[in-house]
Write an enzyme that holds these catalytic residues in place. Structure first.
Site: not given
Ligand code: NAD
Length: 300
Positions: A54, A98, A121
């Site tokens: 990422k 994460q 997200d």
């Protein structure tokens, strides 16, 4: 094999190019650089790989990418303080924590501490509610990637029968909401669904997000249907040598490709689109936070 292979890698490259164009224009026209903060708690090897890729993708797109690593036993308060700081930081437009988090940390509490405008997200309860009520939201990256590929392949999805296998908050449920938003007739199947093959046989669009290698076989697929294989499963591959493994999806590729009209491979299908959509969401967040118009081609 009769199905068209939907090349997620190539499609993701076009999305990333679009993102880079948006980033360049944001810099030139508004003096803005989209910034993404990725937070990793602990040293889970798979999470480390995701976080690294990422970070790399963010920089390749010309964005600011910042990585924060906390010890596996870092107190929850330390993580919440970091999120508060990132929420207040004007250089950061996207915050990604994460998952999974260590068990002493309440993941829901942490996700809901992120400013919804920076929740790239799309897991914050506000974004879940906005998506569920058809309002402008941050959309979870994997379902957004699937939707972009489906739209590219079909144009309109209106009136199509869609079956989503899997009801997770990360993939299955938001995918179903997006397909409903496209006026599909949507069925969400899961581990308790009765006669799953028969349910799947009704579908013009099948999205498999289960985590079971090769579970969906060609005899489940309606001829000509489009199959989006979200699953990423590592299995032993003795044919590659002792101790070797390979990645496969939730769909048995060869038998499904005999019957389907189009199918995404694993690897090289949905996976590359997930990171591309994370970058797209960061551009979207940057524009929205700064009161600018929606970025063309990057939203749901
Ligand atoms: P999850 O474990 O949270 O959910 C799995 C779902 O599958 C559950 O809702 C469960 O009810 C359903 N299920 C389990 N067994 C079933 C069965 N026998 N029949 C029907 N349904 C069954 O998983 P998730 O986070 O949604 O991920 C699903 C898969 O997608 C995993 O392989 C994961 O690695 C992959 N994934 C890929 C990406 C990507 O970028 N391509 C992103 C996220 C997840």
């Amino acid at each position: 094999m009769s199905a068209k292979i939907i090349d997620g890698k190539a499609f993701a490259a076009t999305v990333r190019e679009k993102v880079a164009g948006h980033v360049a224009r944001l810099k030139e026209e508004h003096g803005l650089t989209p910034g993404l903060a990725v937070v990793l708690v602990g040293e889970d090897p798979a999470s480390q790989v995701y976080v690294r890729s990422k970070g790399k993708a963010t920089k390749e797109a010309g964005m600011l990418g910042v990585e924060y690593r906390l010890d596996v036993d870092a107190p929850q308060g330390e993580l919440l303080r970091l999120i508060d700081d990132l929420n207040a930081n004007p250089a950061i437009h996207g915050i990604l924590v994460q998952l999974p988090l260590p068990s002493h940390i309440d993941a829901d509490l942490v996700i809901n501490a992120i400013d919804p405008a920076k929740d790239v997200d799309g897991f914050h309860i506000s974004n879940v509610g906005l998506l569920g009520t058809g309002q402008k939201s941050m959309v979870p990256c994997t379902p957004l990637g699937c939707l972009m590929m489906l739209r590219d392949h079909h144009g309109s999805l209106s009136g199509m029968d869609a079956v989503v296998i899997g009801r997770s908050n990360i993939v299955g449920k938001p995918m179903a909401q997006l397909l409903l938003g496209e006026s599909c007739t949507v069925t969400i199947a899961h581990s308790r669904t009765k006669d799953l093959p028969e349910v799947v046989r009704r579908a013009d669009i099948v999205v498999a997000a289960v985590g079971r290698p090769g579970m969906v076989t060609g005899d489940w697929i309606k001829p000509g249907a489009t199959v989006m294989d979200v699953g990423i499963n590592r299995i032993d591959a003795p044919e590659k040598g002792e101790g070797k493994t390979r990645l496969v999806g939730d769909c048995d590729f060869d038998s499904c490709a005999e019957v389907a009209g189009a199918i995404t491979p694993v690897p090289g299908g949905v996976g590359p689109m997930t990171i591309a959509c994370l970058l797209a969401n960061t551009v979207t967040a940057c524009r929205r936070i700064n009161g600018l118009a929606e970025p063309e081609g990057l939203t749901a």
